[in-house]
Design an enzyme around this catalytic site. Structure first.
Site, PDB file in Angstrom:
ATOM      1  N   HIS A 207       0.785  -1.233   0.000  1.00  0.00           N
ATOM      2  CA  HIS A 207       0.000   0.000   0.000  1.00  0.00           C
ATOM      3  C   HIS A 207       0.818   1.286   0.000  1.00  0.00           C
ATOM      4  CE1 HIS A 207       0.953  -0.027   4.307  1.00  0.00           C
ATOM      5  NE2 HIS A 207       0.622   1.250   4.308  1.00  0.00           N
ATOM      6  N   ARG A 208       2.119   1.222   0.248  1.00  0.00           N
ATOM      7  CA  ARG A 208       2.892   2.461   0.404  1.00  0.00           C
ATOM      8  C   ARG A 208       3.028   3.208  -0.917  1.00  0.00           C
ATOM      9  NH1 ARG A 208       4.809   3.354   5.300  1.00  0.00           N
ATOM     10  NH2 ARG A 208       4.940   1.592   6.723  1.00  0.00           N
TER      11      ARG A 208
END
Length: 363
Positions: A207-208
């Site tokens: 998700h980063r």
């Protein structure tokens, strides 16, 4: 003593669970403010029901937006809340936009701020979490560090006088849920279609921004996961789905099976059922460590450096730059045989946090 907790994202809700339980056994008043930073039910509401957290006393409902817009919305909304509540402590958690906004609002109203999980550093200034945690530490009055390494970071920044070693409350909740899963008190996790929990599989999250915002990088990471020799259960964060749709990247390809984020107990059960974890999440790195599963982290650094000892966690910044065989060997390696010790505490950190707040409180 009146303590106001500011939370808004999944990792903060997990940390809130043992803190809320610890306060429940005291005469202190504990007020919970949910900023609504994570508004998806899979990332928010389900944690309140699944972890036995009391319903929020106040819900700000800020929702999504750019970092500046989201931080500003929380900051503006918190002013009115703090004026009405006037707590003895504002307790902020972790490193999100809600963390730094809650801390700044309190500081400007001359209310004492305590930062839970203080002193973590990735030394990667591209990470918004790094900005948030550094700013919060330098404006907070009490720094509740989870590890000796975090205490050293804070000392190097001249913050020793405000620092206390509290231990890591994530250990409290992770071990409690692990034991409940082993005792059969939670249903089997809802794994993605095509994942057989009786056969080897890897659990993955991504998700980063550094991994998802660039189309070519996201595509290459998914291709690397797709090339692994065992099925990969990818629990797709809403941010990942949005970016993949924008970039035209197909998530479900090769070995990758896509599912939704799991409630915390389901996540713990899924990690325990897996043969290993691939992630860019700070929290999941540590959960894999606590649950004795090898973790491969798609980042050049980690805040949780203790997990690197003995290769429990291995950093792979760019899996697509190495031969598939080498990447597969790392990602599917078995958990180390040597025990990893307990660098994050013994599962009683939440009670210590309450005690440290009591000791630092000046009526």
């Amino acid at each position: 003593m009146k303590v106001l907790s500011v939370v808004g994202a999944r990792p903060q809700l997990v940390k809130l669970a043992p803190i809320a339980a610890a306060f429940a056994g005291t005469p202190h008043q504990h007020v919970i403010v949910h900023t609504g930073q994570h508004y998806d039910a899979d990332l928010s509401d389900v944690f309140f029901t699944g972890l036995g957290i009391p319903d929020p006393d106040i819900h700000l409902g800020v929702g999504s937006g750019s970092h500046g817009a989201q931080t500003g919305a929380v900051l503006a909304a918190m002013d009115k809340v703090l004026e009405g509540e006037r707590p003895d402590w504002v307790l902020v958690y972790g490193d999100t936009n809600s963390t730094v906004a809650g801390a700044l609002s309190a500081v400007k109203m001359h209310l004492p701020v305590a930062h839970l999980e203080a002193g973590l550093r990735s030394f990667n200034r591209r990470m918004p979490e790094e900005h948030n945690r550094v700013l919060t530490d330098h404006c907070a009055d009490l720094l509740l560090a989870p590890t000796e390494e975090a205490v050293r970071h804070l000392a190097n920044e001249g913050l020793s006088d405000r620092t206390r070693l509290a231990g890591d409350v994530m250990v409290d909740i992770c071990l409690r849920v692990r034991d409940a899963v082993l005792a059969g008190k939670h249903p089997a996790p809802a794994l993605p279609e095509g994942i057989d929990p009786e056969r080897p599989f890897l659990l993955a999250t991504l998700h980063r921004p550094d991994n998802t915002d660039d189309p070519a990088r996201l595509a290459s990471i998914i291709e690397s996961l797709a090339a692994l020799p065992v099925p990969v259960a990818l629990l797709a964060h809403p941010r990942l789905i949005t970016r993949a749709d924008e970039h035209g990247v197909e998530l479900a390809q090769g070995s990758v099976r896509v599912g939704r984020p799991l409630p915390y107990a389901g996540l713990v059960a899924a990690v325990m059922a897996s043969v290993g974890v691939v992630t860019d999440s700070g929290g999941l790195q540590k959960e894999a460590f606590l649950l004795d599963r090898a973790c491969t982290t798609i980042r050049p650094e980690t805040e949780w450096v203790e997990t690197l000892e003995g290769s429990w966690n291995v950093l792979v910044p760019d899996p697509h730059t190495m031969p598939v065989s080498e990447w597969a060997k790392i990602a599917t390696r078995p958990a180390p045989e040597a025990p990893h010790g307990a660098p994050y505490g013994d599962g009683t950190a939440a009670e210590r946090v309450v005690k440290l707040l009591e000791e630092a409180h000046t009526p």
